[in-house]
Scaffold this motif. Sequence first.
Motif, PDB file in Angstrom:
ATOM      1  N   PRO A  72      -9.178 -31.236  20.342  1.00 40.37           N
ATOM      2  CA  PRO A  72      -9.690 -32.580  20.074  1.00 40.37           C
ATOM      3  C   PRO A  72      -8.547 -33.592  20.079  1.00 40.37           C
ATOM      4  O   PRO A  72      -7.409 -33.268  19.723  1.00 40.37           O
ATOM      5  CB  PRO A  72     -10.298 -32.466  18.667  1.00 40.37           C
ATOM      6  CG  PRO A  72     -10.368 -31.019  18.375  1.00 40.37           C
ATOM      7  CD  PRO A  72      -9.351 -30.317  19.198  1.00 40.37           C
ATOM      8  N   ALA A  73      -8.865 -34.825  20.480  1.00 36.96           N
ATOM      9  CA  ALA A  73      -7.839 -35.859  20.582  1.00 36.96           C
ATOM     10  C   ALA A  73      -8.389 -37.189  20.086  1.00 36.96           C
ATOM     11  O   ALA A  73      -9.542 -37.541  20.378  1.00 36.96           O
ATOM     12  CB  ALA A  73      -7.345 -35.991  22.021  1.00 36.96           C
ATOM     13  N   GLY A  81      -5.442 -45.344   8.944  1.00 40.76           N
ATOM     14  CA  GLY A  81      -6.536 -45.007   8.034  1.00 40.76           C
ATOM     15  C   GLY A  81      -7.737 -44.418   8.752  1.00 40.76           C
ATOM     16  O   GLY A  81      -8.261 -43.368   8.358  1.00 40.76           O
ATOM     17  N   VAL A  82      -8.165 -45.075   9.833  1.00 41.22           N
ATOM     18  CA  VAL A  82      -9.354 -44.569  10.526  1.00 41.22           C
ATOM     19  C   VAL A  82      -9.046 -43.261  11.248  1.00 41.22           C
ATOM     20  O   VAL A  82      -9.893 -42.371  11.325  1.00 41.22           O
ATOM     21  CB  VAL A  82      -9.927 -45.618  11.502  1.00 41.22           C
ATOM     22  CG1 VAL A  82     -10.400 -46.848  10.760  1.00 41.22           C
ATOM     23  CG2 VAL A  82      -8.926 -45.989  12.583  1.00 41.22           C
ATOM     24  N   GLU A 135     -11.046 -39.700  10.838  1.00 42.69           N
ATOM     25  CA  GLU A 135     -11.576 -38.920  11.961  1.00 42.69           C
ATOM     26  C   GLU A 135     -10.934 -37.535  11.998  1.00 42.69           C
ATOM     27  O   GLU A 135     -11.605 -36.533  12.279  1.00 42.69           O
ATOM     28  CB  GLU A 135     -11.326 -39.655  13.277  1.00 42.69           C
ATOM     29  CG  GLU A 135     -12.034 -40.987  13.408  1.00 42.69           C
ATOM     30  CD  GLU A 135     -13.541 -40.875  13.373  1.00 42.69           C
ATOM     31  OE1 GLU A 135     -14.082 -39.808  13.728  1.00 42.69           O
ATOM     32  OE2 GLU A 135     -14.203 -41.858  12.976  1.00 42.69           O
ATOM     33  N   SER A 136      -9.635 -37.470  11.716  1.00 38.10           N
ATOM     34  CA  SER A 136      -8.938 -36.178  11.720  1.00 38.10           C
ATOM     35  C   SER A 136      -9.524 -35.245  10.676  1.00 38.10           C
ATOM     36  O   SER A 136      -9.745 -34.052  10.935  1.00 38.10           O
ATOM     37  CB  SER A 136      -7.445 -36.390  11.447  1.00 38.10           C
ATOM     38  OG  SER A 136      -6.858 -37.201  12.442  1.00 38.10           O
ATOM     39  N   LEU A 137      -9.756 -35.778   9.485  1.00 31.65           N
ATOM     40  CA  LEU A 137     -10.331 -34.964   8.411  1.00 31.65           C
ATOM     41  C   LEU A 137     -11.689 -34.397   8.833  1.00 31.65           C
ATOM     42  O   LEU A 137     -11.961 -33.204   8.650  1.00 31.65           O
ATOM     43  CB  LEU A 137     -10.460 -35.805   7.149  1.00 31.65           C
ATOM     44  CG  LEU A 137     -11.013 -35.116   5.896  1.00 31.65           C
ATOM     45  CD1 LEU A 137     -10.376 -35.703   4.634  1.00 31.65           C
ATOM     46  CD2 LEU A 137     -12.524 -35.278   5.794  1.00 31.65           C
ATOM     47  N   LYS A 138     -12.543 -35.237   9.412  1.00 35.99           N
ATOM     48  CA  LYS A 138     -13.868 -34.771   9.816  1.00 35.99           C
ATOM     49  C   LYS A 138     -13.777 -33.693  10.895  1.00 35.99           C
ATOM     50  O   LYS A 138     -14.499 -32.691  10.852  1.00 35.99           O
ATOM     51  CB  LYS A 138     -14.705 -35.960  10.309  1.00 35.99           C
ATOM     52  CG  LYS A 138     -15.103 -36.928   9.214  1.00 35.99           C
ATOM     53  CD  LYS A 138     -16.102 -37.964   9.709  1.00 35.99           C
ATOM     54  CE  LYS A 138     -15.471 -38.942  10.663  1.00 35.99           C
ATOM     55  NZ  LYS A 138     -16.447 -39.991  11.098  1.00 35.99           N
ATOM     56  N   ILE A 139     -12.878 -33.908  11.856  1.00 30.71           N
ATOM     57  CA  ILE A 139     -12.741 -32.930  12.937  1.00 30.71           C
ATOM     58  C   ILE A 139     -12.187 -31.614  12.412  1.00 30.71           C
ATOM     59  O   ILE A 139     -12.699 -30.530  12.715  1.00 30.71           O
ATOM     60  CB  ILE A 139     -11.834 -33.505  14.041  1.00 30.71           C
ATOM     61  CG1 ILE A 139     -12.524 -34.676  14.744  1.00 30.71           C
ATOM     62  CG2 ILE A 139     -11.474 -32.418  15.058  1.00 30.71           C
ATOM     63  CD1 ILE A 139     -11.607 -35.485  15.642  1.00 30.71           C
ATOM     64  N   GLY A 162     -14.726 -29.990  10.059  1.00 33.03           N
ATOM     65  CA  GLY A 162     -16.048 -29.754  10.629  1.00 33.03           C
ATOM     66  C   GLY A 162     -17.166 -30.346   9.814  1.00 33.03           C
ATOM     67  O   GLY A 162     -18.264 -29.787   9.762  1.00 33.03           O
ATOM     68  N   ARG A 163     -16.925 -31.478   9.201  1.00 44.73           N
ATOM     69  CA  ARG A 163     -18.004 -32.152   8.465  1.00 44.73           C
ATOM     70  C   ARG A 163     -17.937 -33.662   8.683  1.00 44.73           C
ATOM     71  O   ARG A 163     -16.867 -34.225   8.892  1.00 44.73           O
ATOM     72  CB  ARG A 163     -17.940 -31.841   6.972  1.00 44.73           C
ATOM     73  CG  ARG A 163     -16.765 -32.439   6.207  1.00 44.73           C
ATOM     74  CD  ARG A 163     -16.990 -32.203   4.711  1.00 44.73           C
ATOM     75  NE  ARG A 163     -15.883 -32.550   3.867  1.00 44.73           N
ATOM     76  CZ  ARG A 163     -15.721 -33.747   3.293  1.00 44.73           C
ATOM     77  NH1 ARG A 163     -16.588 -34.711   3.518  1.00 44.73           N
ATOM     78  NH2 ARG A 163     -14.678 -33.983   2.506  1.00 44.73           N
ATOM     79  N   GLY A 164     -19.081 -34.295   8.626  1.00 42.95           N
ATOM     80  CA  GLY A 164     -19.149 -35.725   8.896  1.00 42.95           C
ATOM     81  C   GLY A 164     -19.400 -35.982  10.373  1.00 42.95           C
ATOM     82  O   GLY A 164     -19.003 -35.207  11.237  1.00 42.95           O
ATOM     83  N   LYS A 165     -20.078 -37.088  10.658  1.00 45.10           N
ATOM     84  CA  LYS A 165     -20.421 -37.421  12.032  1.00 45.10           C
ATOM     85  C   LYS A 165     -19.208 -37.976  12.761  1.00 45.10           C
ATOM     86  O   LYS A 165     -18.534 -38.887  12.276  1.00 45.10           O
ATOM     87  CB  LYS A 165     -21.552 -38.451  12.059  1.00 45.10           C
ATOM     88  CG  LYS A 165     -22.039 -38.794  13.462  1.00 45.10           C
ATOM     89  CD  LYS A 165     -23.201 -39.756  13.415  1.00 45.10           C
ATOM     90  CE  LYS A 165     -23.696 -40.079  14.824  1.00 45.10           C
ATOM     91  NZ  LYS A 165     -24.850 -41.021  14.782  1.00 45.10           N
ATOM     92  N   VAL A 166     -18.922 -37.425  13.927  1.00 44.89           N
ATOM     93  CA  VAL A 166     -17.825 -37.902  14.765  1.00 44.89           C
ATOM     94  C   VAL A 166     -18.423 -38.562  16.003  1.00 44.89           C
ATOM     95  O   VAL A 166     -19.159 -37.929  16.756  1.00 44.89           O
ATOM     96  CB  VAL A 166     -16.894 -36.748  15.180  1.00 44.89           C
ATOM     97  CG1 VAL A 166     -15.812 -37.264  16.131  1.00 44.89           C
ATOM     98  CG2 VAL A 166     -16.264 -36.104  13.957  1.00 44.89           C
TER      99      VAL A 166
END
Length: 295
Positions: free
Chosen positions: A147-148, A227-228, A232-236, A239-243
Amino acid sequence: MNTLFDYDAAFARNLGWVTAEEQAALRGKRIAIAGMGGVGGVHLLTLARLGIGAFNIADFDTFDLVNFNRQAGAMMSSVGRPKVDVLGEMALDINPEIALHRFPTGLSDANLDEFLKDVDLYVDGLDFFSFGIRRATFAACHRLGIPAVTAAPLGMGTAVLVFLPGQMSFEEYFCLEGCDEEEMSIRFLLGLSPGMLQRSYLADPTRVNLRERRGPSTIIACQLCAGVTAAESLKILLGRGKVLAAPWGYQFDAYRNRMVRTWRPGGNRNPLQRLGLWIGRRQLRRMREQGAQRG
């Protein structure tokens, strides 16, 4: 006071927004960041404070006075020093246990595979105009299933695009093949920010010169990018939260107090993007003419 480092104590205040198990998972992740300048340096420090345990960082440049307005590592004490060394030391000062692999000559075709080895996520911090190595890096991520994330510091805001394995690639979105550098610049800019929220408050358009690889910047935008990107990194990584992955993107502009989500199927081939590119080329010619008249 001589305090011994303790990972669990250092990052205990993350708990609540992540579980203890998730924090342990972040500790075991490796992120590659190319570029330790305006956005890349803040990315590294922000992700280090999130508790990420390993990084590959690349930059060939040294700090200078022109970096002071936006780059986290730019200080009088760091002028003339390599950016990878300064930011690496800052990250290790946050977490001495970080497994850090430096690439002091920057990225090239020769070291790209090593840079991306065992990496869970790539974060783009390259200079805006570094099209050749940026394209190669995103292509390698797409090929390797990494992922990038790229977050552009635009005006006083940020525009974010995420490229996930098995989905739309960087090249499919931006359509840079066969373009000269000026056209790449226009396509990259409009692809990042189809809403162009930053355009309305550019105070001096003559400060933008794509041919000379020159444009204005703010620390406001760089901090928002970090910050953003961390979110996004945390979610990826967890594996939780909408990306929202390309062709979806979003832009937040703090100056205008606005956020827009964009959807561009086909990327820069989309009819709306093609119209925007045509307008962008006209505006660029007008700005160039204004600059010539002032000169």
